[in-house]
Scaffold this motif. Structure first.
Motif, PDB file in Angstrom:
ATOM      1  N   VAL A 228       1.368  -1.125  -0.055  1.00 49.86           N
ATOM      2  CA  VAL A 228       0.178  -0.053   0.049  1.00 49.86           C
ATOM      3  C   VAL A 228       1.120   1.164   0.007  1.00 49.86           C
ATOM      4  CG1 VAL A 228      -2.360  -1.478   1.132  1.00 49.86           C
ATOM      5  CG2 VAL A 228      -0.701  -0.064   2.834  1.00 49.86           C
ATOM      6  N   HIS A 229      -0.345   2.035  -0.412  1.00 53.38           N
ATOM      7  CA  HIS A 229       1.114   3.607  -0.591  1.00 53.38           C
ATOM      8  C   HIS A 229       1.227   4.118   1.048  1.00 53.38           C
ATOM      9  CE1 HIS A 229      -0.388   3.909  -4.612  1.00 53.38           C
ATOM     10  NE2 HIS A 229       0.429   4.378  -4.631  1.00 53.38           N
ATOM     11  N   LYS A 230       2.820   4.267   1.346  1.00 55.28           N
ATOM     12  CA  LYS A 230       2.851   5.239   2.892  1.00 55.28           C
ATOM     13  C   LYS A 230       3.214   6.689   2.243  1.00 55.28           C
ATOM     14  CE  LYS A 230       6.938   5.872   4.137  1.00 55.28           C
ATOM     15  NZ  LYS A 230       6.728   7.515   4.032  1.00 55.28           N
ATOM     16  N   PRO A 231       2.026   6.835   4.098  1.00 59.33           N
ATOM     17  CA  PRO A 231       1.909   8.357   4.196  1.00 59.33           C
ATOM     18  C   PRO A 231       3.032   9.171   3.939  1.00 59.33           C
ATOM     19  CG  PRO A 231       0.668   7.490   4.925  1.00 59.33           C
ATOM     20  CD  PRO A 231       0.949   6.755   4.885  1.00 59.33           C
ATOM     21  N   GLU A 232       3.453  10.275   3.697  1.00 62.45           N
ATOM     22  CA  GLU A 232       4.838  11.365   3.586  1.00 62.45           C
ATOM     23  C   GLU A 232       5.657  11.567   4.576  1.00 62.45           C
ATOM     24  OE1 GLU A 232       6.810  14.952   1.242  1.00 62.45           O
ATOM     25  OE2 GLU A 232       4.538  14.463   0.460  1.00 62.45           O
ATOM     26  N   LYS A 233       4.452  11.576   5.370  1.00 59.68           N
ATOM     27  CA  LYS A 233       5.112  12.272   7.289  1.00 59.68           C
ATOM     28  C   LYS A 233       5.420  11.276   8.034  1.00 59.68           C
ATOM     29  CE  LYS A 233       1.454  13.613  10.109  1.00 59.68           C
ATOM     30  NZ  LYS A 233       0.643  14.699  10.673  1.00 59.68           N
ATOM     31  N   VAL A 234       5.009   9.433   7.228  1.00 57.87           N
ATOM     32  CA  VAL A 234       5.389   8.177   8.255  1.00 57.87           C
ATOM     33  C   VAL A 234       6.212   7.800   7.465  1.00 57.87           C
ATOM     34  CG1 VAL A 234       4.733   5.547   8.337  1.00 57.87           C
ATOM     35  CG2 VAL A 234       3.162   7.612   8.305  1.00 57.87           C
ATOM     36  N   CYS A 235       7.670   7.749   9.027  1.00 53.86           N
ATOM     37  CA  CYS A 235       8.911   7.080   8.301  1.00 53.86           C
ATOM     38  C   CYS A 235       8.911   6.091   7.853  1.00 53.86           C
ATOM     39  CB  CYS A 235       9.881   7.706   9.645  1.00 53.86           C
ATOM     40  SG  CYS A 235      10.256   6.572  10.912  1.00 53.86           S
ATOM     41  N   TRP A 236      10.515   5.824   7.275  1.00 55.31           N
ATOM     42  CA  TRP A 236      10.309   4.242   6.845  1.00 55.31           C
ATOM     43  C   TRP A 236       9.908   3.443   7.981  1.00 55.31           C
ATOM     44  CZ3 TRP A 236       9.698   5.087   1.813  1.00 55.31           C
ATOM     45  CH2 TRP A 236       9.921   5.586   1.336  1.00 55.31           C
ATOM     46  N   VAL A 237      11.117   3.716   9.133  1.00 53.27           N
ATOM     47  CA  VAL A 237      10.979   2.439  10.369  1.00 53.27           C
ATOM     48  C   VAL A 237       9.587   2.568  10.750  1.00 53.27           C
ATOM     49  CG1 VAL A 237      12.342   2.411  12.693  1.00 53.27           C
ATOM     50  CG2 VAL A 237      13.574   2.854  10.557  1.00 53.27           C
ATOM     51  N   GLU A 238       8.987   3.545  10.625  1.00 57.13           N
ATOM     52  CA  GLU A 238       7.305   3.926  11.239  1.00 57.13           C
ATOM     53  C   GLU A 238       7.090   2.053  10.701  1.00 57.13           C
ATOM     54  OE1 GLU A 238       5.432   6.983  12.747  1.00 57.13           O
ATOM     55  OE2 GLU A 238       6.940   7.209  14.665  1.00 57.13           O
ATOM     56  N   ALA A 239       6.555   2.738   9.407  1.00 55.79           N
ATOM     57  CA  ALA A 239       6.244   1.962   8.397  1.00 55.79           C
ATOM     58  C   ALA A 239       6.623   0.943   9.027  1.00 55.79           C
ATOM     59  CB  ALA A 239       6.127   2.472   7.198  1.00 55.79           C
ATOM     60  N   ALA A 240       7.671   0.230   8.639  1.00 59.72           N
ATOM     61  CA  ALA A 240       7.849  -0.822   8.452  1.00 59.72           C
ATOM     62  C   ALA A 240       7.514  -2.071   9.638  1.00 59.72           C
ATOM     63  CB  ALA A 240       9.425  -1.782   8.115  1.00 59.72           C
ATOM     64  N   GLY A 241       8.020  -1.025  11.133  1.00 56.25           N
ATOM     65  CA  GLY A 241       8.080  -1.585  12.089  1.00 56.25           C
ATOM     66  C   GLY A 241       6.594  -1.751  13.105  1.00 56.25           C
ATOM     67  N   THR A 242       5.544  -1.430  12.479  1.00 56.63           N
ATOM     68  CA  THR A 242       4.669  -1.450  12.915  1.00 56.63           C
ATOM     69  C   THR A 242       3.224  -2.250  12.223  1.00 56.63           C
ATOM     70  OG1 THR A 242       4.773   1.227  13.508  1.00 56.63           O
ATOM     71  CG2 THR A 242       1.913   0.500  13.494  1.00 56.63           C
ATOM     72  N   VAL A 243       4.040  -2.729  10.588  1.00 56.09           N
ATOM     73  CA  VAL A 243       2.718  -3.723  10.064  1.00 56.09           C
ATOM     74  C   VAL A 243       2.222  -4.236  10.686  1.00 56.09           C
ATOM     75  CG1 VAL A 243       4.048  -4.299   8.723  1.00 56.09           C
ATOM     76  CG2 VAL A 243       1.996  -3.333   7.126  1.00 56.09           C
ATOM     77  N   ARG A 244       3.048  -5.659  10.883  1.00 60.73           N
ATOM     78  CA  ARG A 244       2.683  -6.922  11.353  1.00 60.73           C
ATOM     79  C   ARG A 244       1.561  -6.859  12.608  1.00 60.73           C
ATOM     80  NH1 ARG A 244       4.256 -12.544  11.391  1.00 60.73           N
ATOM     81  NH2 ARG A 244       5.759 -11.817   9.428  1.00 60.73           N
ATOM     82  N   ASP A 245       2.305  -5.716  13.292  1.00 62.79           N
ATOM     83  CA  ASP A 245       1.621  -5.910  14.684  1.00 62.79           C
ATOM     84  C   ASP A 245      -0.056  -5.040  14.968  1.00 62.79           C
ATOM     85  OD1 ASP A 245       3.678  -6.795  16.478  1.00 62.79           O
ATOM     86  OD2 ASP A 245       5.094  -4.841  16.113  1.00 62.79           O
ATOM     87  N   GLY A 246       0.425  -4.349  13.601  1.00 64.95           N
ATOM     88  CA  GLY A 246      -0.936  -3.883  12.721  1.00 64.95           C
ATOM     89  C   GLY A 246      -1.816  -5.126  12.707  1.00 64.95           C
ATOM     90  N   VAL A 247      -1.811  -4.959  11.565  1.00 66.04           N
ATOM     91  CA  VAL A 247      -2.409  -6.673  11.137  1.00 66.04           C
ATOM     92  C   VAL A 247      -2.899  -7.412  12.063  1.00 66.04           C
ATOM     93  CG1 VAL A 247      -2.019  -8.736   9.658  1.00 66.04           C
ATOM     94  CG2 VAL A 247      -1.053  -6.579   8.601  1.00 66.04           C
TER      95      VAL A 247
END
Length: 365
Positions: free
Chosen positions: A119-138
């Motif tokens: 999915v698209h990553k919002p510009e204000k979300v940093c790379w590390v947070e995006a990768a680090g949250t996606v599994r726990d979010g699911v």
């Protein structure tokens, strides 16, 4: 940018030794990627989170192999898209989870991914947070939206709330208007949970209504939950493992802190939902009878179900998009360790595989 693809790259893999031995993690040289398929997206990886590899599940679904790719939760920049790709174009910022049967290691500079896993990553979300949250979010969405229906006024008990998954589950439940209770495994965890506040400015009440510190073994979780709910019990319980037997081996300090299955059944309210991570849960006839009298349900939390069946692909993509939106609006504030350089990935993965990491480990490129 495309020059990266023309050189030999390294990727991290897990080598399975004979049963009972520890796994070893090795960097393998990778030749050029295969041509981009019609529905493939070529991504330059900027961050990749490390998660425990469930070799038992891989074996059961016939995906076991000698060398397993390591690192599935990624964020990065699109370099190239296949001719049938409709959602993305070069230079888009994306995040997602590589499928369970992926041949690709996320711990590589460039990977090929089917567009339906990103999915698209919002510009204000940093790379590390995006990768680090996606599994726990699911995991949190699977537990609180699809295995139970969290809603305003419900009471949710999140076991081990200071873990990366527990933190996201608490934030999602509170955002949906639920009252949250959590257990803490140490004084440090208790203080962390008591400091959690909503993202809304001016809101000072804590996210967790009551933190139950079980570290000294003297506090009864069931009793505390019934007291907090006026004897009515909890609507939704998300456990972090349970004791199946009273006299079971408690060789590890963590197993001593887990609640007994009878405690969870006791604290469940009428019509309650128990979401368990215990894959070998065994319920005796008296347990089943108690659940029957309460009209309560037990559901098993396996977030890989979205990968094992494509029938709910649309819902899965909606979950990923919502996770990114909640990161962008600071509803989700993940429990992340400091970003780790690629050369430390092997050591970090060994710690993750031994379940010794208390914060989510993310490799930054």
């Amino acid at each position: 940018m495309l020059a990266v693809c023309e050189v030999t790259m390294k990727a991290l893999y897990c080598q399975q030794n004979s049963s009972g031995e520890e796994m070893t993690f090795i960097f393998q040289e990778r030749e050029n990627l295969p041509p981009t398929g019609d529905n493939d997206v070529k991504v330059q990886v900027r961050a990749c989170a490390l998660s425990w590899i469930d070799t038992k599940l891989l074996s059961e679904v016939k995906l076991e192999k000698e060398l397993l790719p390591v690192g599935r939760e990624i964020s990065g920049v699109v370099l190239e898209v296949g001719r049938k790709v409709s959602f993305f174009q070069p230079d888009d910022e994306v995040a997602g989870i590589l499928p369970l049967d992926s041949e690709e290691s996320g711990l590589c500079e460039v990977v090929l991914v089917h567009e339906h896993y990103l999915v698209h990553k919002p510009e204000k979300v940093c790379w590390v947070e995006a990768a680090g949250t996606v599994r726990d979010g699911v995991r949190a969405y699977t537990a609180l939206h699809y295995l139970s229906q969290v809603s305003p006024g419900k009471t949710v008990l999140v076991m081990d709330g200071a873990s990366p998954f527990g933190t996201i589950a608490i934030q999602l439940a509170q955002h949906r208007g639920a009252k949250v209770i959590s257990t803490a495994y140490s004084l440090e965890d208790k203080q962390y949970l008591e400091r959690l506040r909503p993202a809304v400015e001016g809101m000072r009440q804590p996210l967790v209504t009551r933190v139950i510190d079980v570290s000294n073994g003297k506090i009864d979780v069931a009793e505390s939950c019934l007291e907090e709910t006026g004897g009515l019990g909890v609507d939704i319980v998300v456990d972090a493992g349970v004791k199946l037997y009273s006299a079971e081996d408690e060789s590890t300090s963590k197993s001593q802190l887990l609640p007994h299955k009878h405690d969870i059944i006791t604290l469940l309210g009428v019509g309650g939902n128990w979401i368990t991570t215990e894959r070998n849960l065994q319920l005796d006839p008296p347990d089943s009878h108690s659940l029957f009298l309460k009209g309560a349900t037990v559901s098993f939390l396996n977030e890989e179900i979205w990968n094992l069946s494509n029938i709910e692909q649309g819902k899965y993509l909606c979950i990923l998009e919502d996770i990114m939106e909640k990161l962008s609006s600071s509803v989700f504030r993940p429990q992340l360790d400091e970003p780790i350089p690629l050369y430390e990935a092997k050591v970090s993965m060994e710690i993750v595989q031994k379940n010794q990491a208390r914060k989510r480990q993310v490799i930054q490129f």
